[in-house]
Scaffold this motif. Structure first.
Motif, PDB file in Angstrom:
ATOM      1  N   LEU A  41       0.836  -1.204   0.000  1.00  0.00           N
ATOM      2  CA  LEU A  41       0.000   0.000   0.000  1.00  0.00           C
ATOM      3  C   LEU A  41       0.872   1.257   0.000  1.00  0.00           C
ATOM      4  O   LEU A  41       0.630   2.189  -0.767  1.00  0.00           O
ATOM      5  CB  LEU A  41      -0.921  -0.010   1.226  1.00  0.00           C
ATOM      6  CG  LEU A  41      -2.129   0.919   1.187  1.00  0.00           C
ATOM      7  CD1 LEU A  41      -3.062   0.545   0.042  1.00  0.00           C
ATOM      8  CD2 LEU A  41      -2.865   0.871   2.505  1.00  0.00           C
ATOM      9  N   GLU A  87      -5.871   4.128   0.654  1.00  0.00           N
ATOM     10  CA  GLU A  87      -5.268   3.972   1.981  1.00  0.00           C
ATOM     11  C   GLU A  87      -6.316   4.120   3.079  1.00  0.00           C
ATOM     12  O   GLU A  87      -6.315   3.375   4.052  1.00  0.00           O
ATOM     13  CB  GLU A  87      -4.139   4.983   2.175  1.00  0.00           C
ATOM     14  CG  GLU A  87      -2.929   4.668   1.328  1.00  0.00           C
ATOM     15  CD  GLU A  87      -1.749   5.568   1.634  1.00  0.00           C
ATOM     16  OE1 GLU A  87      -1.887   6.489   2.461  1.00  0.00           O
ATOM     17  OE2 GLU A  87      -0.684   5.346   1.041  1.00  0.00           O
ATOM     18  N   ILE A  90      -5.336   3.725   6.596  1.00  0.00           N
ATOM     19  CA  ILE A  90      -4.673   2.472   6.962  1.00  0.00           C
ATOM     20  C   ILE A  90      -3.203   2.737   7.258  1.00  0.00           C
ATOM     21  O   ILE A  90      -2.496   3.308   6.435  1.00  0.00           O
ATOM     22  CB  ILE A  90      -4.810   1.418   5.839  1.00  0.00           C
ATOM     23  CG1 ILE A  90      -6.272   1.016   5.675  1.00  0.00           C
ATOM     24  CG2 ILE A  90      -3.945   0.188   6.129  1.00  0.00           C
ATOM     25  CD1 ILE A  90      -6.547   0.128   4.477  1.00  0.00           C
ATOM     26  N   VAL A 102      -0.712  -2.892   7.087  1.00  0.00           N
ATOM     27  CA  VAL A 102      -1.255  -4.076   6.423  1.00  0.00           C
ATOM     28  C   VAL A 102      -0.382  -5.230   6.897  1.00  0.00           C
ATOM     29  O   VAL A 102       0.806  -5.291   6.587  1.00  0.00           O
ATOM     30  CB  VAL A 102      -1.207  -3.947   4.885  1.00  0.00           C
ATOM     31  CG1 VAL A 102      -1.709  -5.226   4.241  1.00  0.00           C
ATOM     32  CG2 VAL A 102      -2.018  -2.755   4.418  1.00  0.00           C
ATOM     33  N   LYS A 108      -5.064 -11.434   5.566  1.00  0.00           N
ATOM     34  CA  LYS A 108      -4.603 -10.055   5.678  1.00  0.00           C
ATOM     35  C   LYS A 108      -5.364  -9.307   6.759  1.00  0.00           C
ATOM     36  O   LYS A 108      -6.576  -9.457   6.892  1.00  0.00           O
ATOM     37  CB  LYS A 108      -4.781  -9.350   4.327  1.00  0.00           C
ATOM     38  CG  LYS A 108      -4.220  -7.950   4.266  1.00  0.00           C
ATOM     39  CD  LYS A 108      -4.339  -7.360   2.859  1.00  0.00           C
ATOM     40  CE  LYS A 108      -5.752  -6.970   2.570  1.00  0.00           C
ATOM     41  NZ  LYS A 108      -5.915  -6.033   1.453  1.00  0.00           N
ATOM     42  N   TRP A 109      -4.631  -8.501   7.528  1.00  0.00           N
ATOM     43  CA  TRP A 109      -5.214  -7.620   8.541  1.00  0.00           C
ATOM     44  C   TRP A 109      -4.886  -6.182   8.170  1.00  0.00           C
ATOM     45  O   TRP A 109      -3.716  -5.833   8.035  1.00  0.00           O
ATOM     46  CB  TRP A 109      -4.645  -7.932   9.923  1.00  0.00           C
ATOM     47  CG  TRP A 109      -5.060  -9.264  10.467  1.00  0.00           C
ATOM     48  CD1 TRP A 109      -4.466 -10.464  10.265  1.00  0.00           C
ATOM     49  CD2 TRP A 109      -6.178  -9.510  11.325  1.00  0.00           C
ATOM     50  NE1 TRP A 109      -5.142 -11.459  10.931  1.00  0.00           N
ATOM     51  CE2 TRP A 109      -6.190 -10.901  11.598  1.00  0.00           C
ATOM     52  CE3 TRP A 109      -7.166  -8.706  11.886  1.00  0.00           C
ATOM     53  CZ2 TRP A 109      -7.158 -11.492  12.412  1.00  0.00           C
ATOM     54  CZ3 TRP A 109      -8.124  -9.290  12.703  1.00  0.00           C
ATOM     55  CH2 TRP A 109      -8.119 -10.671  12.966  1.00  0.00           C
ATOM     56  N   ASP A 110      -5.914  -5.353   8.004  1.00  0.00           N
ATOM     57  CA  ASP A 110      -5.722  -3.918   7.762  1.00  0.00           C
ATOM     58  C   ASP A 110      -6.084  -3.162   9.027  1.00  0.00           C
ATOM     59  O   ASP A 110      -7.176  -3.352   9.577  1.00  0.00           O
ATOM     60  CB  ASP A 110      -6.622  -3.420   6.624  1.00  0.00           C
ATOM     61  CG  ASP A 110      -6.240  -4.006   5.274  1.00  0.00           C
ATOM     62  OD1 ASP A 110      -5.060  -4.326   5.087  1.00  0.00           O
ATOM     63  OD2 ASP A 110      -7.130  -4.141   4.419  1.00  0.00           O
ATOM     64  N   SER A 118     -14.725  -7.184  10.112  1.00  0.00           N
ATOM     65  CA  SER A 118     -14.113  -5.985  10.668  1.00  0.00           C
ATOM     66  C   SER A 118     -14.716  -5.624  12.013  1.00  0.00           C
ATOM     67  O   SER A 118     -15.781  -6.114  12.385  1.00  0.00           O
ATOM     68  CB  SER A 118     -14.251  -4.808   9.695  1.00  0.00           C
ATOM     69  OG  SER A 118     -15.607  -4.544   9.439  1.00  0.00           O
TER      70      SER A 118
END
Length: 198
Positions: free
Chosen positions: A53, A109, A112, A115, A129-131, A159
């Motif tokens: 990102l 973004e 964020i 990531v 994946k964890w944002d 989420s």
């Protein structure tokens, strides 16, 4: 070093160097809490940080700078007014790319700051994946931490978020009380992880 000490549940690096900031600076408050959440995700849970990102933002900035540098070099070898058409193209390209950068940071973004990849140990399935994103408005004490989990296999997302006063995590001297903040981050991550299992 940096991994959880099983005897006392504290992080060596955080305890050795407490994070101290100006408690009236909302940007510093947000950055300290973001860094704390990042530390929990990477050190406690052992996730790997993905820079894709941020790389997108850097790529856009690099192309914009290349246009600016090209205009500078071209004008040096072919002084104005001969360089006028090239300067116009480069200047317009630079401002266009700044617009693209604004759209990218706003819609891609979206606040964020991390990531994190939960790597598949067998290296067969795609990584989960964890944002992590956060918000703290100026002149407001409410800090919101959001986490989004994306399943690597199904691409389904889960989420959750927490909103707390920054006063709950900093003492009167502006020192981050990591032992109070870390359980909140872990609780949010565990809640989302439990939801995905169900």
């Amino acid at each position: 070093m940096g991994k959880e000490d099983s005897s006392n549940g504290k992080y060596g690096t955080i305890e050795e160097k407490p994070v101290k900031i100006d408690k009236w600076d909302s940007a510093a408050l947000k950055n300290a809490l973001d860094d704390g959440a990042k530390k929990v995700m990477l050190d406690k849970f052992g996730f790997t940080e993905s820079h894709k990102l941020m790389d997108g933002r850097l790529f856009i900035c690099t192309v914009a700078v290349v246009f600016a540098m090209f205009a500078l070099v071209w004008d040096y070898f072919r002084p104005f007014p001969e360089s006028r058409p090239v300067l116009i193209i480069c200047v317009l390209s630079y401002f266009f790319l700044m617009g693209v950068l604004t759209v990218y940071t706003t819609y891609m973004e979206m606040g964020i700051f991390l990531v994190a990849l939960d790597k598949d140990r067998t290296r067969v399935d795609p990584d989960n994946k964890w944002d992590l994103a956060s918000k703290l408005k100026k002149y407001d004490d409410k800090y919101t931490l959001s986490m989004t989990f994306t399943d690597g296999k199904t691409n389904k997302t889960r989420s959750g978020e927490i909103t707390k006063s920054v006063a709950e995590f900093f003492d009167e001297n502006g020192v981050l009380c990591f032992d109070l903040y870390e359980p909140e981050v872990r609780m949010l991550q565990n809640r989302i992880a439990t939801d995905k299992k169900e």
